[in-house]
Motif scaffolding. Structure first.
Motif, PDB file in Angstrom:
ATOM      1  N   CYS A 106      33.173  81.431 147.287  1.00 42.74           N
ATOM      2  CA  CYS A 106      32.471  82.474 147.471  1.00 42.74           C
ATOM      3  C   CYS A 106      33.448  83.851 148.240  1.00 42.74           C
ATOM      4  O   CYS A 106      33.251  84.926 148.295  1.00 42.74           O
ATOM      5  CB  CYS A 106      31.380  82.440 148.488  1.00 42.74           C
ATOM      6  SG  CYS A 106      31.630  81.828 149.945  1.00 42.74           S
ATOM      7  N   THR A 107      34.667  83.106 148.493  1.00 38.57           N
ATOM      8  CA  THR A 107      35.500  83.864 149.273  1.00 38.57           C
ATOM      9  C   THR A 107      36.892  84.034 148.332  1.00 38.57           C
ATOM     10  O   THR A 107      37.730  82.893 148.060  1.00 38.57           O
ATOM     11  CB  THR A 107      35.928  83.550 150.594  1.00 38.57           C
ATOM     12  OG1 THR A 107      34.655  83.326 151.358  1.00 38.57           O
ATOM     13  CG2 THR A 107      36.922  84.171 151.337  1.00 38.57           C
ATOM     14  N   THR A 108      37.236  85.241 148.135  1.00 34.39           N
ATOM     15  CA  THR A 108      38.600  85.386 147.059  1.00 34.39           C
ATOM     16  C   THR A 108      39.448  86.167 147.790  1.00 34.39           C
ATOM     17  O   THR A 108      39.242  87.459 148.034  1.00 34.39           O
ATOM     18  CB  THR A 108      38.127  86.244 145.874  1.00 34.39           C
ATOM     19  OG1 THR A 108      36.836  85.259 145.374  1.00 34.39           O
ATOM     20  CG2 THR A 108      39.068  86.184 144.940  1.00 34.39           C
ATOM     21  N   PRO A 109      40.708  85.606 148.059  1.00 38.98           N
ATOM     22  CA  PRO A 109      41.938  86.419 148.619  1.00 38.98           C
ATOM     23  C   PRO A 109      42.803  87.227 147.680  1.00 38.98           C
ATOM     24  O   PRO A 109      42.851  86.444 146.459  1.00 38.98           O
ATOM     25  CB  PRO A 109      42.620  85.387 149.404  1.00 38.98           C
ATOM     26  CG  PRO A 109      42.364  84.161 148.692  1.00 38.98           C
ATOM     27  CD  PRO A 109      41.144  84.237 148.188  1.00 38.98           C
ATOM     28  N   SER A 110      43.313  88.150 147.834  1.00 36.22           N
ATOM     29  CA  SER A 110      44.526  88.603 146.983  1.00 36.22           C
ATOM     30  C   SER A 110      45.632  89.162 148.008  1.00 36.22           C
ATOM     31  O   SER A 110      45.299  89.641 149.047  1.00 36.22           O
ATOM     32  CB  SER A 110      44.167  89.771 146.016  1.00 36.22           C
ATOM     33  OG  SER A 110      43.444  90.857 146.820  1.00 36.22           O
ATOM     34  N   TRP A 111      46.715  89.043 147.550  1.00 39.99           N
ATOM     35  CA  TRP A 111      47.840  89.348 148.658  1.00 39.99           C
ATOM     36  C   TRP A 111      49.045  90.162 147.905  1.00 39.99           C
ATOM     37  O   TRP A 111      49.257  90.145 146.823  1.00 39.99           O
ATOM     38  CB  TRP A 111      48.236  88.129 149.148  1.00 39.99           C
ATOM     39  CG  TRP A 111      48.726  87.159 148.427  1.00 39.99           C
ATOM     40  CD1 TRP A 111      49.910  87.010 147.766  1.00 39.99           C
ATOM     41  CD2 TRP A 111      48.163  86.126 147.569  1.00 39.99           C
ATOM     42  NE1 TRP A 111      50.218  85.987 146.982  1.00 39.99           N
ATOM     43  CE2 TRP A 111      49.054  85.392 146.784  1.00 39.99           C
ATOM     44  CE3 TRP A 111      46.724  85.783 147.519  1.00 39.99           C
ATOM     45  CZ2 TRP A 111      48.748  84.569 145.779  1.00 39.99           C
ATOM     46  CZ3 TRP A 111      46.429  84.545 146.707  1.00 39.99           C
ATOM     47  CH2 TRP A 111      47.248  84.062 145.849  1.00 39.99           C
ATOM     48  N   THR A 112      49.833  90.462 148.757  1.00 40.36           N
ATOM     49  CA  THR A 112      51.062  91.297 148.375  1.00 40.36           C
ATOM     50  C   THR A 112      51.929  90.122 147.709  1.00 40.36           C
ATOM     51  O   THR A 112      52.234  89.119 148.128  1.00 40.36           O
ATOM     52  CB  THR A 112      51.844  91.778 149.676  1.00 40.36           C
ATOM     53  OG1 THR A 112      50.896  92.760 150.296  1.00 40.36           O
ATOM     54  CG2 THR A 112      53.105  92.368 149.052  1.00 40.36           C
ATOM     55  N   LYS A 113      52.285  90.414 146.532  1.00 42.26           N
ATOM     56  CA  LYS A 113      53.094  89.432 145.634  1.00 42.26           C
ATOM     57  C   LYS A 113      54.601  89.788 145.713  1.00 42.26           C
ATOM     58  O   LYS A 113      55.242  88.540 145.816  1.00 42.26           O
ATOM     59  CB  LYS A 113      52.693  89.859 144.197  1.00 42.26           C
ATOM     60  CG  LYS A 113      51.393  89.555 143.815  1.00 42.26           C
ATOM     61  CD  LYS A 113      50.732  88.083 144.039  1.00 42.26           C
ATOM     62  CE  LYS A 113      49.281  88.027 143.355  1.00 42.26           C
ATOM     63  NZ  LYS A 113      48.500  87.592 144.433  1.00 42.26           N
ATOM     64  N   GLY A 122      52.748  94.271 154.862  1.00 41.46           N
ATOM     65  CA  GLY A 122      52.034  93.555 153.317  1.00 41.46           C
ATOM     66  C   GLY A 122      50.575  93.520 153.717  1.00 41.46           C
ATOM     67  O   GLY A 122      49.987  93.800 154.871  1.00 41.46           O
ATOM     68  N   THR A 123      49.808  93.247 152.966  1.00 43.72           N
ATOM     69  CA  THR A 123      48.267  92.956 152.994  1.00 43.72           C
ATOM     70  C   THR A 123      47.642  91.601 152.183  1.00 43.72           C
ATOM     71  O   THR A 123      48.252  91.080 151.363  1.00 43.72           O
ATOM     72  CB  THR A 123      47.680  94.216 152.268  1.00 43.72           C
ATOM     73  OG1 THR A 123      47.782  94.178 150.934  1.00 43.72           O
ATOM     74  CG2 THR A 123      47.984  95.426 152.929  1.00 43.72           C
ATOM     75  N   ILE A 124      46.748  91.298 152.519  1.00 43.86           N
ATOM     76  CA  ILE A 124      45.739  90.266 152.305  1.00 43.86           C
ATOM     77  C   ILE A 124      44.464  90.661 152.394  1.00 43.86           C
ATOM     78  O   ILE A 124      43.940  91.074 153.200  1.00 43.86           O
ATOM     79  CB  ILE A 124      45.944  88.993 153.174  1.00 43.86           C
ATOM     80  CG1 ILE A 124      47.494  88.377 153.031  1.00 43.86           C
ATOM     81  CG2 ILE A 124      44.790  87.945 152.450  1.00 43.86           C
ATOM     82  CD1 ILE A 124      47.665  87.208 153.839  1.00 43.86           C
ATOM     83  N   GLU A 125      43.808  90.956 151.109  1.00 40.30           N
ATOM     84  CA  GLU A 125      42.511  91.532 151.074  1.00 40.30           C
ATOM     85  C   GLU A 125      41.679  90.244 150.756  1.00 40.30           C
ATOM     86  O   GLU A 125      41.850  89.509 149.871  1.00 40.30           O
ATOM     87  CB  GLU A 125      42.438  92.359 149.837  1.00 40.30           C
ATOM     88  CG  GLU A 125      40.814  93.039 149.552  1.00 40.30           C
ATOM     89  CD  GLU A 125      40.805  93.948 148.581  1.00 40.30           C
ATOM     90  OE1 GLU A 125      40.430  93.410 147.314  1.00 40.30           O
ATOM     91  OE2 GLU A 125      41.159  95.304 148.505  1.00 40.30           O
ATOM     92  N   VAL A 126      40.573  90.427 151.438  1.00 35.63           N
ATOM     93  CA  VAL A 126      39.894  89.057 151.361  1.00 35.63           C
ATOM     94  C   VAL A 126      38.209  89.623 150.821  1.00 35.63           C
ATOM     95  O   VAL A 126      37.697  90.696 151.387  1.00 35.63           O
ATOM     96  CB  VAL A 126      39.347  88.482 152.680  1.00 35.63           C
ATOM     97  CG1 VAL A 126      38.589  87.183 152.562  1.00 35.63           C
ATOM     98  CG2 VAL A 126      40.814  87.679 153.226  1.00 35.63           C
ATOM     99  N   GLN A 127      37.846  89.223 149.761  1.00 36.54           N
ATOM    100  CA  GLN A 127      36.363  89.608 149.456  1.00 36.54           C
ATOM    101  C   GLN A 127      35.519  88.400 149.635  1.00 36.54           C
ATOM    102  O   GLN A 127      35.780  87.293 149.178  1.00 36.54           O
ATOM    103  CB  GLN A 127      36.704  89.692 147.699  1.00 36.54           C
ATOM    104  CG  GLN A 127      34.993  90.352 147.248  1.00 36.54           C
ATOM    105  CD  GLN A 127      35.166  90.570 145.857  1.00 36.54           C
ATOM    106  OE1 GLN A 127      35.596  91.714 145.409  1.00 36.54           O
ATOM    107  NE2 GLN A 127      34.449  89.611 144.908  1.00 36.54           N
TER     108      GLN A 127
END
Length: 170
Positions: A106-113, A122-127
């Motif tokens: 239920c948790t999806t991370p996306s990050w600075t590549k 940098g960032t890590i976005e968590v949905q």
């Protein structure tokens, strides 16, 4: 019975082969075993991996977060919420995030590549998707990078509201 016979024959053969050799004792046998193990399992030199007897790499990237935990508070049922964690590379070499994995589907991370230069952010976005969830929730995201240690954890939490209101413990 066949295994015992084979084992006995092998022991006799080894004893016969070692009869003319000088006895090395336990220390010599351990050293030989360690050498054989090292030859069979070579290690790869990674400058960011620290063993017990080795000093940390002073030039390794360092992931310094503004915050490592975020509380959404009350979350509406069947909704998606997002939070962006910001970090700075306070190390001396570029930081590269290899992977980020969540403790729940239920948790999806996306990050600075791209690599994050020393001093850069940098960032890590968590949905988080609250569909099918209820009550208090806490989810972790493990971020794997070329840092020491290689895993850094950030956490999100919140309380999924029911149709009747908040589900806070009394």
């Amino acid at each position: 019975m066949k295994i015992q016979t084979l084992l006995a024959a092998t022991l006799l053969l080894v004893a016969a082969c070692n009869r003319d050799k000088q006895e090395v004792g336990t220390e010599g046998m351990n050293a030989a075993a360690n050498q054989a193990d090292a030859a069979a399992n070579p290690t790869i030199d990674n400058p960011n991996v620290v063993s017990e007897d080795e000093a940390p790499n002073p030039d390794a990237p360092v992931m310094t977060f503004a915050e490592t935990e975020f509380d959404f508070g009350d979350i509406q049922p069947d909704s998606k919420v997002r939070h962006t964690f910001t970090f700075t590379n306070t190390g001396k070499t570029p930081l590269l995030i290899e992977d980020a994995t969540a403790s729940c589907g239920c948790t999806t991370p996306s990050w600075t590549k791209e690599p994050v230069a020393p001093g850069a952010k940098g960032t890590i976005e968590v949905q988080f998707d609250s569909h099918g969830k209820q009550g208090l929730q806490s989810k972790q995201v493990n971020v794997r990078a070329n840092t020491q240690p290689s895993i850094t954890t950030v956490t999100i939490k919140g309380s999924i509201l029911s149709n009747e209101g908040p589900q806070r413990p009394s």
